[in-house]
Scaffold this motif. Structure first.
Motif, short mmCIF file in Angstrom:
data_model
loop_
_atom_site.label_atom_id
_atom_site.label_comp_id
_atom_site.label_asym_id
_atom_site.label_seq_id
_atom_site.Cartn_x
_atom_site.Cartn_y
_atom_site.Cartn_z
N GLN A 179 40.81 54.12 -54.08
CA GLN A 179 40.57 53.03 -53.41
C GLN A 179 40.31 51.88 -54.13
N ALA A 180 39.25 51.87 -55.02
CA ALA A 180 39.04 50.56 -55.65
C ALA A 180 39.98 50.26 -57.04
N SER A 181 40.24 51.19 -57.44
CA SER A 181 41.27 51.21 -58.50
C SER A 181 40.85 50.35 -59.69
N HIS A 182 39.41 50.40 -59.87
CA HIS A 182 38.84 49.79 -61.35
C HIS A 182 38.92 50.96 -62.22
N TRP A 183 38.62 52.04 -61.91
CA TRP A 183 38.88 53.29 -62.83
C TRP A 183 39.17 54.56 -61.85
N ILE A 184 40.33 55.16 -62.15
CA ILE A 184 40.91 56.41 -61.44
C ILE A 184 40.96 57.41 -62.69
N LEU A 185 40.02 58.61 -61.93
CA LEU A 185 40.02 59.69 -62.88
C LEU A 185 40.95 60.82 -62.08
N ILE A 186 42.02 61.29 -62.97
CA ILE A 186 42.66 62.46 -62.60
C ILE A 186 42.25 63.68 -63.27
N ASP A 187 41.81 64.64 -62.55
CA ASP A 187 41.29 65.89 -63.02
C ASP A 187 42.35 66.99 -63.01
N TYR A 188 42.91 67.44 -64.26
CA TYR A 188 43.57 68.51 -64.05
C TYR A 188 42.93 69.88 -64.92
N VAL A 189 41.77 69.84 -64.93
CA VAL A 189 40.69 70.92 -65.26
C VAL A 189 40.57 70.84 -66.93
N ASN A 190 41.60 71.23 -67.60
CA ASN A 190 41.65 71.07 -69.18
C ASN A 190 42.05 69.97 -69.50
N VAL A 191 42.43 68.97 -68.89
CA VAL A 191 42.81 67.55 -69.31
C VAL A 191 42.35 66.62 -68.13
N VAL A 192 41.70 65.54 -68.40
CA VAL A 192 41.17 64.67 -67.43
C VAL A 192 41.64 63.11 -67.97
N VAL A 193 42.24 62.60 -66.92
CA VAL A 193 43.13 61.42 -67.26
C VAL A 193 42.03 60.26 -66.70
N HIS A 194 41.98 59.23 -67.54
CA HIS A 194 41.13 58.03 -66.99
C HIS A 194 41.80 56.75 -67.17
N ILE A 195 42.22 56.03 -66.15
CA ILE A 195 42.86 54.82 -66.08
C ILE A 195 41.91 53.85 -65.52
N MET A 196 41.63 52.82 -66.42
CA MET A 196 40.69 51.99 -66.38
C MET A 196 41.27 50.37 -66.51
N GLN A 197 40.54 49.54 -65.84
CA GLN A 197 40.76 47.97 -66.37
C GLN A 197 40.08 47.74 -67.24
N PRO A 198 40.48 46.83 -68.01
CA PRO A 198 39.72 46.68 -69.60
C PRO A 198 38.31 46.36 -69.47
N GLU A 199 37.74 45.45 -68.35
CA GLU A 199 36.29 45.45 -68.51
C GLU A 199 35.39 46.35 -68.07
N THR A 200 36.09 47.51 -67.00
CA THR A 200 35.41 48.60 -66.91
C THR A 200 35.29 49.54 -67.85
#
Length: 133
Positions: free
Chosen positions: A92-113
């Motif tokens: 919802q906020a989309s400053h930092w989205i975390l996608i958890d695939y258990v053994n791989v975790v993806v972090h998509i962030m805005q630069p300031e975050t």
């Protein structure tokens, strides 16, 4: 920090992955295709306390791009690897989205975050690899 707390509450799968794993490569390619920037993977396999085998971290310039990358990663991993995320946070906020695939975790962030949370520094014992187009 709520995203990091999430990681400690789920079980890891028995199968470990490598940099040659289909899911790892698919995530990197999906981020690159949606123009994610400063893509780094952290190899956490040799860190006993680690909650995953890999973190893949990138940044995007806007809320819209953060969300677009997250959606595309989930779409591509679902299509090519037949994997659904265990959980995702921050949509919802989309400053930092975390996608958890258990053994791989993806972090998509805005630069300031990303600068504020400094995940690369928190996990500085991990082997870092940069991924350019």
């Amino acid at each position: 920090m709520e995203q990091l707390t999430l990681l400690a509450t789920r079980k890891r799968s028995v199968a470990r992955i490598t940099k040659n794993s289909k899911i790892y490569k698919t995530i990197i390619q999906a981020i690159q295709e949606k123009k994610g920037e400063n893509i780094i993977s952290l190899d956490l396999r040799k860190i006993h306390e680690a909650v995953a085998d890999f973190f893949i971290i990138c940044e995007a310039k806007s809320h819209v791009q953060v969300r677009a990358i997250a959606d595309f990663v989930e779409e591509e991993v679902g299509k090519k690897c037949e994997e659904e995320p265990y959980k995702h946070e921050g949509m919802q906020a989309s400053h930092w989205i975390l996608i958890d695939y258990v053994n791989v975790v993806v972090h998509i962030m805005q630069p300031e975050t990303r600068k504020f949370y400094k995940l690369e520094e928190l996990w500085n014992d991990a082997v870092h690899e940069e991924h350019e187009d």
